[in-house]
Motif scaffolding. Structure first.
Motif, PDB file in Angstrom:
ATOM      1  N   SER A 198       0.674  -7.376   1.105  1.00 55.82           N
ATOM      2  CA  SER A 198      -0.292  -6.252   0.926  1.00 55.82           C
ATOM      3  C   SER A 198       0.734  -5.001   1.298  1.00 55.82           C
ATOM      4  CB  SER A 198      -1.517  -6.485   2.211  1.00 55.82           C
ATOM      5  OG  SER A 198      -0.891  -6.437   3.354  1.00 55.82           O
ATOM      6  N   LEU A 199       0.040  -3.894   0.945  1.00 59.74           N
ATOM      7  CA  LEU A 199       0.824  -2.649   1.412  1.00 59.74           C
ATOM      8  C   LEU A 199       1.038  -2.362   2.807  1.00 59.74           C
ATOM      9  CD1 LEU A 199       1.968  -0.144   0.593  1.00 59.74           C
ATOM     10  CD2 LEU A 199      -0.413   0.956   0.293  1.00 59.74           C
ATOM     11  N   SER A 200       0.025  -2.641   3.587  1.00 61.49           N
ATOM     12  CA  SER A 200       0.053  -2.528   5.120  1.00 61.49           C
ATOM     13  C   SER A 200       1.153  -3.679   5.716  1.00 61.49           C
ATOM     14  CB  SER A 200      -1.123  -2.610   5.807  1.00 61.49           C
ATOM     15  OG  SER A 200      -1.731  -3.961   5.579  1.00 61.49           O
ATOM     16  N   ALA A 209       3.646  -4.832   3.882  1.00 58.58           N
ATOM     17  CA  ALA A 209       5.148  -4.476   3.379  1.00 58.58           C
ATOM     18  C   ALA A 209       5.512  -3.261   4.348  1.00 58.58           C
ATOM     19  CB  ALA A 209       4.909  -4.060   1.917  1.00 58.58           C
ATOM     20  N   ARG A 210       4.762  -2.385   4.768  1.00 59.63           N
ATOM     21  CA  ARG A 210       5.154  -1.173   5.218  1.00 59.63           C
ATOM     22  C   ARG A 210       5.600  -1.597   6.663  1.00 59.63           C
ATOM     23  NH1 ARG A 210       2.180   2.899   7.656  1.00 59.63           N
ATOM     24  NH2 ARG A 210       0.510   1.580   7.641  1.00 59.63           N
ATOM     25  N   LEU A 216       8.848  -2.511   1.164  1.00 58.53           N
ATOM     26  CA  LEU A 216       8.286  -1.674   0.277  1.00 58.53           C
ATOM     27  C   LEU A 216       9.018  -1.857  -1.064  1.00 58.53           C
ATOM     28  CD1 LEU A 216       7.654   1.684   2.169  1.00 58.53           C
ATOM     29  CD2 LEU A 216       5.755  -0.086   1.323  1.00 58.53           C
ATOM     30  N   PHE A 238       7.055  -5.218  -2.245  1.00 57.56           N
ATOM     31  CA  PHE A 238       5.822  -4.712  -2.710  1.00 57.56           C
ATOM     32  C   PHE A 238       5.756  -3.981  -4.134  1.00 57.56           C
ATOM     33  CE2 PHE A 238       2.202  -1.706  -2.838  1.00 57.56           C
ATOM     34  CZ  PHE A 238       1.153  -2.628  -2.665  1.00 57.56           C
ATOM     35  N   ALA A 239       6.792  -2.936  -4.151  1.00 57.95           N
ATOM     36  CA  ALA A 239       6.671  -2.357  -5.452  1.00 57.95           C
ATOM     37  C   ALA A 239       6.882  -3.297  -6.745  1.00 57.95           C
ATOM     38  CB  ALA A 239       7.698  -1.145  -5.576  1.00 57.95           C
ATOM     39  N   ASN A 274       3.963  -5.329  -7.602  1.00 51.52           N
ATOM     40  CA  ASN A 274       2.575  -4.231  -8.037  1.00 51.52           C
ATOM     41  C   ASN A 274       3.143  -3.088  -9.076  1.00 51.52           C
ATOM     42  OD1 ASN A 274       0.552  -5.802  -6.277  1.00 51.52           O
ATOM     43  ND2 ASN A 274       2.169  -5.338  -4.969  1.00 51.52           N
TER      44      ASN A 274
END
Length: 68
Positions: free
Chosen positions: A8-10, A12-13, A18, A21-22, A25
């Protein structure tokens, strides 16, 4: 961390992943429209007027350059 195969974005952060994640997605969009909207938000203008100004600027040369 989630049990699924994607971050999830959170997550990955927090994990500093990131880039992963990129890759998982990918996104598509209109860069010109995004730049115009971002510029309008930064300058407090209506989005339509900012896009018209940007397009007009791209079509004509700079006034200082044409005087010389």
């Amino acid at each position: 961390m989630s049990r699924g195969k994607h971050l999830s974005l959170s997550e990955a952060r927090k994990a500093g992943k990131l880039d992963q994640f990129a890759k998982e997605n990918p996104a598509t969009g209109d860069m010109e429209q995004f730049d115009g909207l971002l510029d309008a938000m930064a300058h407090g203008e209506q989005p339509d007027s900012a896009l018209k100004k940007k397009k007009a600027k791209d079509r004509t040369s700079d006034a200082d350059a044409s005087e010389d």
